[in-house]
Design a protein around this motif. Structure first.
Motif, PDB file in Angstrom:
ATOM      1  N   SER A  16      16.287  11.717  16.825  1.00 14.74           N
ATOM      2  CA  SER A  16      15.517  11.485  15.601  1.00 14.74           C
ATOM      3  C   SER A  16      14.424  10.443  15.868  1.00 14.74           C
ATOM      4  O   SER A  16      14.517   9.308  15.412  1.00 14.74           O
ATOM      5  CB  SER A  16      16.462  11.005  14.494  1.00 14.74           C
ATOM      6  OG  SER A  16      15.751  10.775  13.295  1.00 14.74           O
ATOM      7  N   PRO A  17      13.396  10.840  16.635  1.00 14.70           N
ATOM      8  CA  PRO A  17      12.380   9.856  17.015  1.00 14.70           C
ATOM      9  C   PRO A  17      11.383   9.588  15.872  1.00 14.70           C
ATOM     10  O   PRO A  17      11.291  10.376  14.936  1.00 14.70           O
ATOM     11  CB  PRO A  17      11.665  10.523  18.190  1.00 14.70           C
ATOM     12  CG  PRO A  17      11.832  11.991  17.958  1.00 14.70           C
ATOM     13  CD  PRO A  17      13.137  12.171  17.213  1.00 14.70           C
ATOM     14  N   PRO A  18      10.653   8.467  15.958  1.00 12.42           N
ATOM     15  CA  PRO A  18       9.629   8.178  14.949  1.00 12.42           C
ATOM     16  C   PRO A  18       8.551   9.268  14.928  1.00 12.42           C
ATOM     17  O   PRO A  18       8.337   9.955  15.924  1.00 12.42           O
ATOM     18  CB  PRO A  18       9.019   6.852  15.421  1.00 12.42           C
ATOM     19  CG  PRO A  18      10.014   6.271  16.356  1.00 12.42           C
ATOM     20  CD  PRO A  18      10.738   7.421  16.973  1.00 12.42           C
ATOM     21  N   ASN A  27      14.892   5.357  13.679  1.00 11.43           N
ATOM     22  CA  ASN A  27      15.452   6.712  13.682  1.00 11.43           C
ATOM     23  C   ASN A  27      15.536   7.322  12.290  1.00 11.43           C
ATOM     24  O   ASN A  27      15.984   8.449  12.134  1.00 11.43           O
ATOM     25  CB  ASN A  27      16.853   6.694  14.327  1.00 11.43           C
ATOM     26  CG  ASN A  27      17.827   5.811  13.560  1.00 11.43           C
ATOM     27  OD1 ASN A  27      17.448   5.124  12.602  1.00 11.43           O
ATOM     28  ND2 ASN A  27      19.083   5.816  13.966  1.00 11.43           N
ATOM     29  N   LYS A  28      15.128   6.597  11.251  1.00 11.40           N
ATOM     30  CA  LYS A  28      15.285   7.108   9.893  1.00 11.40           C
ATOM     31  C   LYS A  28      14.153   8.077   9.538  1.00 11.40           C
ATOM     32  O   LYS A  28      13.234   8.272  10.326  1.00 11.40           O
ATOM     33  CB  LYS A  28      15.353   5.934   8.902  1.00 11.40           C
ATOM     34  CG  LYS A  28      16.544   5.001   9.139  1.00 11.40           C
ATOM     35  CD  LYS A  28      17.883   5.729   9.080  1.00 11.40           C
ATOM     36  CE  LYS A  28      19.106   4.863   8.905  1.00 11.40           C
ATOM     37  NZ  LYS A  28      19.398   3.819   9.870  1.00 11.40           N
ATOM     38  N   ILE A  29      14.205   8.645   8.340  1.00  8.48           N
ATOM     39  CA  ILE A  29      13.275   9.740   8.022  1.00  8.48           C
ATOM     40  C   ILE A  29      11.827   9.252   7.991  1.00  8.48           C
ATOM     41  O   ILE A  29      10.918   9.977   8.376  1.00  8.48           O
ATOM     42  CB  ILE A  29      13.697  10.467   6.723  1.00  8.48           C
ATOM     43  CG1 ILE A  29      12.985  11.814   6.608  1.00  8.48           C
ATOM     44  CG2 ILE A  29      13.469   9.604   5.491  1.00  8.48           C
ATOM     45  CD1 ILE A  29      13.727  12.828   5.777  1.00  8.48           C
ATOM     46  N   ILE A  30      11.609   8.023   7.555  1.00 10.66           N
ATOM     47  CA  ILE A  30      10.326   7.343   7.790  1.00 10.66           C
ATOM     48  C   ILE A  30      10.653   5.952   8.331  1.00 10.66           C
ATOM     49  O   ILE A  30      11.734   5.417   8.066  1.00 10.66           O
ATOM     50  CB  ILE A  30       9.417   7.239   6.543  1.00 10.66           C
ATOM     51  CG1 ILE A  30      10.103   6.464   5.426  1.00 10.66           C
ATOM     52  CG2 ILE A  30       8.948   8.611   6.078  1.00 10.66           C
ATOM     53  CD1 ILE A  30       9.170   6.091   4.281  1.00 10.66           C
ATOM     54  N   SER A  53      18.300  16.038   2.205  1.00  4.58           N
ATOM     55  CA  SER A  53      17.042  15.930   2.961  1.00  4.58           C
ATOM     56  C   SER A  53      17.225  16.456   4.370  1.00  4.58           C
ATOM     57  O   SER A  53      16.261  16.681   5.076  1.00  4.58           O
ATOM     58  CB  SER A  53      16.586  14.469   3.029  1.00  4.58           C
ATOM     59  OG  SER A  53      17.448  13.738   3.901  1.00  4.58           O
ATOM     60  N   ARG A  54      18.506  16.616   4.781  1.00  7.83           N
ATOM     61  CA  ARG A  54      18.829  17.023   6.151  1.00  7.83           C
ATOM     62  C   ARG A  54      18.204  16.072   7.153  1.00  7.83           C
ATOM     63  O   ARG A  54      17.656  16.494   8.170  1.00  7.83           O
ATOM     64  CB  ARG A  54      18.383  18.471   6.426  1.00  7.83           C
ATOM     65  CG  ARG A  54      19.012  19.494   5.497  1.00  7.83           C
ATOM     66  CD  ARG A  54      20.502  19.576   5.649  1.00  7.83           C
ATOM     67  NE  ARG A  54      21.089  20.614   4.763  1.00  7.83           N
ATOM     68  CZ  ARG A  54      22.388  20.873   4.706  1.00  7.83           C
ATOM     69  NH1 ARG A  54      23.239  20.173   5.429  1.00  7.83           N
ATOM     70  NH2 ARG A  54      22.846  21.784   3.907  1.00  7.83           N
ATOM     71  N   TRP A  55      18.320  14.758   6.847  1.00  3.63           N
ATOM     72  CA  TRP A  55      17.863  13.741   7.809  1.00  3.63           C
ATOM     73  C   TRP A  55      18.351  14.122   9.198  1.00  3.63           C
ATOM     74  O   TRP A  55      17.579  14.170  10.152  1.00  3.63           O
ATOM     75  CB  TRP A  55      18.373  12.355   7.413  1.00  3.63           C
ATOM     76  CG  TRP A  55      18.131  11.333   8.480  1.00  3.63           C
ATOM     77  CD1 TRP A  55      16.914  10.997   9.026  1.00  3.63           C
ATOM     78  CD2 TRP A  55      19.109  10.540   9.162  1.00  3.63           C
ATOM     79  NE1 TRP A  55      17.093  10.044  10.005  1.00  3.63           N
ATOM     80  CE2 TRP A  55      18.416   9.748  10.111  1.00  3.63           C
ATOM     81  CE3 TRP A  55      20.496  10.413   9.062  1.00  3.63           C
ATOM     82  CZ2 TRP A  55      19.080   8.846  10.948  1.00  3.63           C
ATOM     83  CZ3 TRP A  55      21.148   9.513   9.884  1.00  3.63           C
ATOM     84  CH2 TRP A  55      20.434   8.741  10.821  1.00  3.63           C
ATOM     85  N   LEU A  56      19.674  14.364   9.321  1.00  7.67           N
ATOM     86  CA  LEU A  56      20.191  14.953  10.553  1.00  7.67           C
ATOM     87  C   LEU A  56      20.894  16.259  10.201  1.00  7.67           C
ATOM     88  O   LEU A  56      21.578  16.343   9.177  1.00  7.67           O
ATOM     89  CB  LEU A  56      21.188  14.020  11.245  1.00  7.67           C
ATOM     90  CG  LEU A  56      20.667  12.674  11.761  1.00  7.67           C
ATOM     91  CD1 LEU A  56      21.751  11.948  12.551  1.00  7.67           C
ATOM     92  CD2 LEU A  56      19.422  12.827  12.623  1.00  7.67           C
ATOM     93  N   PRO A  95      19.599  17.343  17.440  1.00  7.82           N
ATOM     94  CA  PRO A  95      18.244  16.784  17.354  1.00  7.82           C
ATOM     95  C   PRO A  95      17.587  17.254  16.067  1.00  7.82           C
ATOM     96  O   PRO A  95      17.629  18.449  15.754  1.00  7.82           O
ATOM     97  CB  PRO A  95      17.544  17.382  18.581  1.00  7.82           C
ATOM     98  CG  PRO A  95      18.641  17.677  19.549  1.00  7.82           C
ATOM     99  CD  PRO A  95      19.826  18.061  18.707  1.00  7.82           C
ATOM    100  N   SER A  96      17.014  16.311  15.318  1.00  9.73           N
ATOM    101  CA  SER A  96      16.590  16.628  13.952  1.00  9.73           C
ATOM    102  C   SER A  96      15.240  16.025  13.597  1.00  9.73           C
ATOM    103  O   SER A  96      14.889  15.935  12.423  1.00  9.73           O
ATOM    104  CB  SER A  96      17.638  16.108  12.957  1.00  9.73           C
ATOM    105  OG  SER A  96      18.900  16.688  13.208  1.00  9.73           O
ATOM    106  N   GLY A  97      14.476  15.589  14.571  1.00  4.42           N
ATOM    107  CA  GLY A  97      13.201  14.945  14.279  1.00  4.42           C
ATOM    108  C   GLY A  97      12.248  15.856  13.515  1.00  4.42           C
ATOM    109  O   GLY A  97      12.285  17.083  13.680  1.00  4.42           O
ATOM    110  N   SER A  98      11.403  15.256  12.683  1.00  8.74           N
ATOM    111  CA  SER A  98      10.426  16.057  11.942  1.00  8.74           C
ATOM    112  C   SER A  98       9.315  16.531  12.868  1.00  8.74           C
ATOM    113  O   SER A  98       8.496  17.352  12.474  1.00  8.74           O
ATOM    114  CB  SER A  98       9.865  15.250  10.768  1.00  8.74           C
ATOM    115  OG  SER A  98       9.513  13.947  11.185  1.00  8.74           O
ATOM    116  N   ASN A  99       9.288  16.031  14.100  1.00  9.18           N
ATOM    117  CA  ASN A  99       8.275  16.484  15.062  1.00  9.18           C
ATOM    118  C   ASN A  99       8.830  17.454  16.117  1.00  9.18           C
ATOM    119  O   ASN A  99       8.193  17.690  17.133  1.00  9.18           O
ATOM    120  CB  ASN A  99       7.594  15.278  15.732  1.00  9.18           C
ATOM    121  CG  ASN A  99       8.580  14.163  16.067  1.00  9.18           C
ATOM    122  OD1 ASN A  99       9.789  14.389  16.049  1.00  9.18           O
ATOM    123  ND2 ASN A  99       8.083  12.977  16.376  1.00  9.18           N
TER     124      ASN A  99
END
Ligand SMILES: *Cc1c(COP(=O)(O)O)cnc(C)c1O
Length: 387
Positions: free
Chosen positions: A8-10, A189-192, A287-290, A353-357
């Motif tokens: 969960s990277p920035p 590692n958080k959503i923002i 939100s499915r953060w992870l 792995p759940s990053g928004s990128n």
């Protein structure tokens, strides 16, 4: 060697640098400042809280919340067991005693029935806890209504640890805004993220004003640095609040991207025997953060650790679900209320792995790596990557 895929990277947007540059241009490098004020206001607008104080971490926000409620040496605080240690550490900072409560299967969060019977029992013996901390895990709200109802019935203040659940909803409202105090984290590692930071929110203006006071070394109103209370250096810097303002601009996109990751994982892997994704109760939207799942080793043909190690060998970072706090050596003397739900989720649970990128190629790599553990060499059976 393939490129590492992180948990969960920035994920910076387009405006963070602009806000940071403003801070530099105006020399507001000191803690507090106009970005901090604006970050607090914009955050309140998004989540629907009345007041907020930006602080240096989510942990600091929990510590302040306990202080504001008056948790002291010897007090007990009920707390979800399935969470990160940062939820409970501040209870120990206050020399109070955590009592851990098990999860339910439907939300993975604090079981409201266990809380109700525990509070009933404690009221009967005249030993109510000083506060309850409920965690909204992995982007999913706990079942707040019955939890809040029983806390109100016994007059026990509810603190919501929404560090992982910014962007989720419960009956249309944001978790973190129901109880006496809510806290959020902007760790990397958080959503923002603000690289490090947190927020304390409440609809009680006095509580938030007191939080600001305590977080700024508890300085009395006097020109000569007078102190009548012990304070902390917990405020967020104006530079980091600039990053936070930029991140708020893209929060809804980040939530959508994480929900899309989940949809793709679930539709691609959900039919494999022994795989079950974290359920989403109909009281809200995660939100499915992870993206988290459990693996039944008999049905799947490999256990959680075997799967995690296969992913790791391919540079894919996956993590076991949080080890319940009542199983942690440092909390082993604490009371625990419940059965083996959290323990079972820990034993079988995996966070993907759940990053928004994440790119489609990244998702495909994770999915085929997991499918390959199940199918072994029967390549023809590898399921299609479903978008
Ligand atoms: C990240 C996290 C925290 C702590 O937040 P920091 O900003 O890292 O101090 C607290 N509780 C939970 C559930 C978390 O995931």
């Amino acid at each position: 060697m393939s490129k590492p895929i992180l948990l969960s990277p920035p994920h910076m947007g387009d405006r963070e640098l602009e806000f940071v540059k403003q801070a530099f241009d105006t020399n507001w490098i000191a803690p507090i400042g106009p970005h901090v004020d604006a970050f607090e206001q914009e955050f309140c607008q998004i989540i629907g809280a009345d007041h907020a104080a930006a602080v240096s971490s989510g942990t600091a926000a929990i510590h302040l919340a306990l202080q504001l409620i008056g948790v002291e040496s010897g007090d007990e605080v009920f707390c979800s067991t399935l969470t990160f240690a940062a939820t409970a550490n501040p209870i120990i900072y206050q020399r109070a005693k955590p009592v851990f409560i098990d999860s339910d299967h439907t939300s993975w969060n604090m079981n409201p029935e266990l809380l109700q019977s525990a509070l009933e029992h404690r009221a009967r013996i005249g030993k109510l806890p000083k506060a309850v901390i409920v965690v909204h895990l992995y982007g999913q709200s706990a079942d707040i209504d019955p939890i809040l109802q029983v806390c109100n019935q016994y007059g026990v203040p509810l603190i919501e640890d929404a560090a992982e659940s910014l962007g989720a909803t419960y009956k249309g409202q944001h978790p973190g805004t129901f109880g006496c105090i809510g806290i959020y984290s902007f760790n990397g590692n958080k959503i923002i993220t603000t690289s490090g930071g947190g927020m304390l929110v409440s609809n009680n203006a006095d509580l938030v004003a007191k939080a600001r006071f305590l977080a700024t070394q508890a300085r009395d109103r006097a020109p000569h640095y007078q102190h009548s209370e012990i304070g902390y250096n917990y405020r967020l810097s104006n530079v980091l609040a600039g990053i936070g303002r930029g991140q708020l601009c893209v929060l809804s996109e980040r939530v959508a991207a994480r929900q899309r990751n989940f949809e793709i994982y679930a539709s691609s892997l959900g039919n494999l025997p022994g795989i079950e994704f974290m359920p989403e109760p109909d009281f809200g939207r995660a939100s499915r953060w992870l993206t988290c799942l459990t693996i039944d080793p008999e049905a799947f043909g490999a256990d959680r650790e075997q799967v995690r190690n296969c992913l790791s060998a391919q540079q894919i970072e996956a993590r076991p679900v949080w080890k319940p706090l009542h199983l942690q050596p440092v909390f082993s003397a604490c009371e625990y209320i419940g059965g083996a739900v959290a323990e079972d989720l820990f034993r079988r649970g995996l966070c993907l792995p759940s990053g928004s990128n994440l790119t489609n190629e990244d998702l495909e790599r994770v999915i085929s790596a997991i499918a390959a553990v199940h199918y072994g060499n029967e390549k023809s059976q590898t399921p299609l990557f479903v978008i």
